[in-house]
Every structure is written in C-alpha cells, then in structure tokens.
Design a protein around this motif. Structure first.
Motif, PDB file in Angstrom:
ATOM      1  N   GLU A 178       0.849  -1.191   0.000  1.00 49.60           N
ATOM      2  CA  GLU A 178       0.000   0.000   0.000  1.00 49.60           C
ATOM      3  C   GLU A 178       0.884   1.241   0.000  1.00 49.60           C
ATOM      4  N   ALA A 179       0.724   2.065  -1.023  1.00 49.07           N
ATOM      5  CA  ALA A 179       1.488   3.304  -1.148  1.00 49.07           C
ATOM      6  C   ALA A 179       0.711   4.435  -0.483  1.00 49.07           C
ATOM      7  N   ILE A 180       1.362   5.137   0.448  1.00 50.15           N
ATOM      8  CA  ILE A 180       0.682   6.206   1.192  1.00 50.15           C
ATOM      9  C   ILE A 180       1.518   7.491   1.169  1.00 50.15           C
ATOM     10  N   ARG A 181       2.102   7.771   0.008  1.00 51.78           N
ATOM     11  CA  ARG A 181       3.018   8.900  -0.134  1.00 51.78           C
ATOM     12  C   ARG A 181       2.410  10.224   0.324  1.00 51.78           C
ATOM     13  N   GLU A 182       1.215  10.546  -0.142  1.00 51.09           N
ATOM     14  CA  GLU A 182       0.611  11.835   0.190  1.00 51.09           C
ATOM     15  C   GLU A 182       0.340  11.974   1.691  1.00 51.09           C
ATOM     16  N   HIS A 183       0.132  10.829   2.356  1.00 46.63           N
ATOM     17  CA  HIS A 183      -0.117  10.861   3.796  1.00 46.63           C
ATOM     18  C   HIS A 183       1.088  11.420   4.560  1.00 46.63           C
ATOM     19  N   TYR A 184       2.304  11.109   4.057  1.00 44.88           N
ATOM     20  CA  TYR A 184       3.489  11.587   4.772  1.00 44.88           C
ATOM     21  C   TYR A 184       3.673  13.094   4.607  1.00 44.88           C
ATOM     22  N   ASN A 219       5.718   3.176   1.732  1.00 47.40           N
ATOM     23  CA  ASN A 219       4.897   2.009   1.412  1.00 47.40           C
ATOM     24  C   ASN A 219       4.826   1.057   2.599  1.00 47.40           C
ATOM     25  N   GLN A 220       3.691   0.389   2.710  1.00 44.31           N
ATOM     26  CA  GLN A 220       3.529  -0.685   3.679  1.00 44.31           C
ATOM     27  C   GLN A 220       3.496  -2.015   2.932  1.00 44.31           C
ATOM     28  N   PHE A 221       4.449  -2.886   3.266  1.00 42.27           N
ATOM     29  CA  PHE A 221       4.518  -4.229   2.681  1.00 42.27           C
ATOM     30  C   PHE A 221       3.993  -5.223   3.715  1.00 42.27           C
ATOM     31  N   LEU A 222       2.978  -5.983   3.367  1.00 42.90           N
ATOM     32  CA  LEU A 222       2.532  -7.085   4.200  1.00 42.90           C
ATOM     33  C   LEU A 222       3.111  -8.367   3.608  1.00 42.90           C
ATOM     34  N   ALA A 223       3.962  -9.025   4.381  1.00 43.90           N
ATOM     35  CA  ALA A 223       4.636 -10.237   3.911  1.00 43.90           C
ATOM     36  C   ALA A 223       4.371 -11.372   4.891  1.00 43.90           C
ATOM     37  N   VAL A 224       4.232 -12.567   4.368  1.00 41.09           N
ATOM     38  CA  VAL A 224       3.886 -13.740   5.170  1.00 41.09           C
ATOM     39  C   VAL A 224       4.979 -14.798   5.029  1.00 41.09           C
ATOM     40  N   LYS A 225       5.298 -15.434   6.136  1.00 45.13           N
ATOM     41  CA  LYS A 225       6.172 -16.609   6.096  1.00 45.13           C
ATOM     42  C   LYS A 225       5.265 -17.820   5.819  1.00 45.13           C
ATOM     43  N   THR A 226       4.874 -17.931   4.580  1.00 45.76           N
ATOM     44  CA  THR A 226       3.881 -18.931   4.184  1.00 45.76           C
ATOM     45  C   THR A 226       4.456 -20.337   4.346  1.00 45.76           C
ATOM     46  N   PRO A 227       3.727 -21.238   5.036  1.00 45.69           N
ATOM     47  CA  PRO A 227       4.225 -22.605   5.216  1.00 45.69           C
ATOM     48  C   PRO A 227       4.324 -23.347   3.888  1.00 45.69           C
ATOM     49  N   GLU A 228       5.007 -24.485   3.914  1.00 49.36           N
ATOM     50  CA  GLU A 228       5.207 -25.270   2.696  1.00 49.36           C
ATOM     51  C   GLU A 228       3.889 -25.692   2.074  1.00 49.36           C
ATOM     52  N   GLY A 229       2.853 -25.926   2.894  1.00 49.80           N
ATOM     53  CA  GLY A 229       1.560 -26.332   2.347  1.00 49.80           C
ATOM     54  C   GLY A 229       0.840 -25.241   1.587  1.00 49.80           C
ATOM     55  N   GLY A 230       1.312 -23.977   1.728  1.00 49.54           N
ATOM     56  CA  GLY A 230       0.756 -22.883   0.944  1.00 49.54           C
ATOM     57  C   GLY A 230      -0.383 -22.123   1.595  1.00 49.54           C
ATOM     58  N   ARG A 231      -0.775 -22.458   2.824  1.00 48.36           N
ATOM     59  CA  ARG A 231      -1.881 -21.755   3.481  1.00 48.36           C
ATOM     60  C   ARG A 231      -1.345 -20.490   4.144  1.00 48.36           C
ATOM     61  N   SER A 232      -1.591 -19.336   3.497  1.00 46.17           N
ATOM     62  CA  SER A 232      -1.028 -18.070   3.987  1.00 46.17           C
ATOM     63  C   SER A 232      -1.777 -17.529   5.193  1.00 46.17           C
ATOM     64  N   GLY A 233      -3.045 -17.869   5.321  1.00 46.21           N
ATOM     65  CA  GLY A 233      -3.845 -17.319   6.404  1.00 46.21           C
ATOM     66  C   GLY A 233      -4.399 -15.947   6.118  1.00 46.21           C
ATOM     67  N   VAL A 234      -4.106 -15.394   4.942  1.00 42.41           N
ATOM     68  CA  VAL A 234      -4.625 -14.081   4.553  1.00 42.41           C
ATOM     69  C   VAL A 234      -6.012 -14.271   3.947  1.00 42.41           C
ATOM     70  N   ALA A 235      -6.948 -13.414   4.329  1.00 40.93           N
ATOM     71  CA  ALA A 235      -8.328 -13.533   3.856  1.00 40.93           C
ATOM     72  C   ALA A 235      -8.395 -13.441   2.333  1.00 40.93           C
TER      73      ALA A 235
END
Length: 434
Positions: free
Chosen positions: A351-357, A406-422
């Motif tokens: 998410e880019a929030i340049r103008e907010h800063y 920018n805000q980066f949301l990153a996941v340590k996704t398990p080998e099975g691939g279930r990220s848990g992100v909606a």
C-alpha cells in the motif's frame, strides 16, 4: 552602492542557466529578483565561502544551519520553486571541462570569490555529525548513527510529534487531528498483522513505544520492542508503566541482529528499514524471516525513493547524511519487494501512502514553528533549524513524488501454501470496531 543582491542573482542565473525563481535579499540590504513572493535572505558573506568550498546542497545546508541564510515568507514555496530548478533538472549537467572552458562561468566564479570575503571557509556547524570510521552498518556504527538522531531529548520530540509520540507517516482516513491519524495508522498495522489475544509481536525500532502500547492495550498482544536509543527506551518504559502494561510489554536496547528468542507471531518494522542500509538489507530480511513462526506476518513500513537510471550512481543525500540520519539509505520500492521475496517471504499486499506523509510532515513543522522559542531552548538554534528544513523539504519531496512511503505485508507462508490471509483483499481497511 548596495548591489550585492543583484550581483548574486546575476551569478546564480549564469551558473544555473535559468532565471532565479525567488527574490533575493543580501547582507547589504539590497534586493533583486521577482517581487510578490517569498524572499531568500543571505545574511552574511560567510554563506558564500561555504558554497565555494562545498558547492551544492551541503554548502547551502551549512549556511542554513548556521543562520547565514534564511527565508522570509512561505518556506514550502521557496523549496518547491528551487526543487524544480536545482534538484530535479532533466537537462544534462555540464562537465567540469565545459565549465572551465566557458568564459562566462569563469568570470562568475571569480566574482563569487571576490564577494565571499577572506578565506578559509568557516568550520561546519556544531550540529553536523562528526567524522565516522569503520565499515557501514556495523553494530557499533549503527548505534552511533541512531544516537545522533534520536538522543536529542524526549521533550523536543514530544513538542514536534505531539501526544502520540509516533515518528512515522500517519494515516489520514478522515479530517481530524494528527493524533487521530497516528492512532489510525497503528490500528491499520495491527489489523494487517491480524493481531489476536496472546500473540507475540516483535516491534523492530520501537521508538517511544506507541505501537507496542497499542498492540498490547487494544489487541492483547505480548510485545517485545527493540531500539538502539537509550533515551527512547527510558521514555517507552515509563509510558508502559503508566498504562499498566509492564506484564505485556518488554522494551530492550538491542540490535535486531541480536534477537534470538523467536518464534514470533508477527513483526512490525515501522520506519526502521531506512537505517539498515543496502549492504545489510538482505541480512535484515533473512533475520526477520527466521524470527517468525510459519504463517507469521511482517508489516514493513518504509520510505522509498525513485529508481535511478543507473543505480550505481545513487548517493546518500548530503544534508540528510550530515545532519539528520547518518548512513541512512533509501531503496526503490521494487528492490525492497524483491529482497523480501528472496528471503522467502510471500508479499501479499503493498500500500502506497506517499501523500499521507506530506500531510504528516506539515503538521510536525507546524508544531515546531508554533513553539519555536521553547524548541530552541531545548536543543540549539542550529538543531531546530535542521529539523525545520529537513521536515519541510521532505514534505515537498513527498508532494513532488521524489520519495514515497509504502507498507509491505509479507507472510512466512508454510510449505503447504496456506497463507492465512483472507480471500477478500484489503479486509483490514474495514474498521474493526475496537
């Protein structure tokens, strides 16, 4: 005859190859340039000597910090006009050989030397960081750099930042106060991290404890906050005790490379990665990845710069390096994303929030200017001037898209691939009702 301003304006236009966009007032009281706008004041000839010895941004910065140049009127307007002329010129810069061969420029240089007065140049202002030794981004050198910027007094930061004590970009979801916007930013991060009762959160570069307090108080998280600033740690611990959260939050004076007590359910890194440096950024990403449990989330909130046509030519901004964030480096957004992926993360959202800063910085500048006399007493006239210029110039840079955040949301996704992100994207943008 008082004509220094006219001579300086003529010299500047010769050197820049364009009309000077601001009015100039010199030490002899003379003025030249367009009327009806802000005025750039050269109070002392010493400023010219600084420019002769350090042409460009560092010479100007030293003169500003020393009070030898100033602005009458709207500082933002002056910076905006000069940005287009000096820092963002699209034409190719003349080579040194071309400059030496140009008789007009040689004459201009001789005139500037004559106007500058006796040499040698004045010493740098006391607020300039002292000579640094050793390799970039060792633990010792990073600690010294952090101390230069953050250990200038908690009372001064409270004056600038306001009650929230959050020193990063706010999130302006509605018309409201700076405190409202900072609370909304902290809550946005907590929701992106999907914090729940009992989750372990590592807050890297925890500042004065605001994110840690919000996560523990509003979401029931157990938080470890780390900082290299002892003054920040003392202040944060006091706030935590006043909130009655000492059983949920631990604040450490610790380098991120020394954290060994994972795994964590979530990690927040808010305005921290700018201090890490290019030579260490992959190590940083690897370290955070290793500290997360499988399925854990990282929220990396980071200032970025525009990519260079030739990245090998990138240099740290000389004013920022000398007076604000020693050794701080900005990376293009794409490089940050690639490094996180190379470390093993699955990047799920940016998410880019340049103008907010820009909005945030203007509020901080207003806080500083409103209580200027007290700010000067807390630090020094030069230090207060550093902060006013740094924050105002940064606001203009965000507005002109020279830098972003920018805000980066990153996941340590398990080998099975279930990220848990909606499945539904940006579900965290809905207010949680907390």
């Amino acid at each position: 005859m008082a004509d220094a301003a006219l001579r300086l304006t003529t010299l500047a236009e010769e050197l820049l190859g364009a009309p000077l966009p601001v009015r100039l007032r010199a030490w002899d009281g003379s003025e030249a340039g367009p009327a009806g706008g802000p005025v750039l004041i050269v109070r002392q000839r010493r400023a010219l000597r600084r420019l002769l010895w350090k042409p460009g941004e560092l010479g100007l910065a030293r003169a500003w910090v020393a009070g030898e140049i100033d602005v009458e009127g709207d500082l933002y307007e002056v910076l905006d006009r000069l940005a287009g002329l000096i820092w963002e010129r699209s034409d190719e810069t003349r080579s040194v050989l071309e400059t030496v061969r140009d008789p007009r420029l040689r004459a201009a240089a001789r005139t500037l030397v004559a106007m500058a007065g006796p040499l040698p140049p004045p010493p740098p202002p006391a607020e300039e960081v002292r000579r640094r030794t050793g390799a970039l981004h060792t633990k010792r050198r990073d600690k010294q750099a952090i101390s230069h910027h953050y250990d200038v007094g908690n009372d001064f930061y409270a004056l600038v930042l306001g009650p929230s004590m959050v020193y990063s970009c706010a999130y302006w979801t509605q018309d409201g106060t700076l405190e409202d916007a900072q609370r909304d930013k902290l809550d946005l991060i907590a929701r992106k991290l999907n914090l729940k009762e009992g989750d372990r959160l590592l807050d890297v570069g925890c500042g004065w404890g605001s994110m840690a307090i919000h996560a523990a108080r509003e979401y029931g998280a157990r938080v470890v906050g780390i900082t290299l600033s002892r003054e920040q740690a003392v202040f944060a611990r006091k706030r935590i005790a006043e909130e009655g959260l000492t059983d949920r939050i631990e604040i450490r004076v610790q380098d991120y490379r020394d954290v060994k007590d994972g795994p964590y359910d979530a990690i927040s890194s808010i305005g921290m990665a700018e201090h890490v440096g290019q030579v260490r950024y992959r190590e940083y990403a690897d370290t955070l990845y290793a500290l997360l449990r499988p399925g854990g989330r990282l929220l990396n909130h980071q200032i970025s710069r525009r990519p260079e046509p030739d990245e090998a030519t990138y240099e740290i901004d000389p004013f920022i390096d000398a007076y604000v964030f020693p050794d701080g480096e900005l990376a293009p957004m794409g490089r940050t994303l690639s490094t996180l992926e190379d470390a093993g993360f699955e990047v799920r959202d940016v998410e880019a929030i340049r103008e907010h800063y820009a909005l945030t910085l203007r509020r901080w500048v207003a806080n500083l200017e409103r209580d200027w006399t007290r700010a000067v007493r807390m630090v020094s006239p030069g230090r207060a001037r550093v902060w006013r210029l740094y924050m105002a110039a940064s606001a203009v840079s965000f507005e002109r898209n020279r830098i972003g955040v920018n805000q980066f949301l990153a996941v340590k996704t398990p080998e099975g691939g279930r990220s848990g992100v909606a499945l539904r994207p940006r579900v965290w943008n809905e207010q949680s009702g907390r």
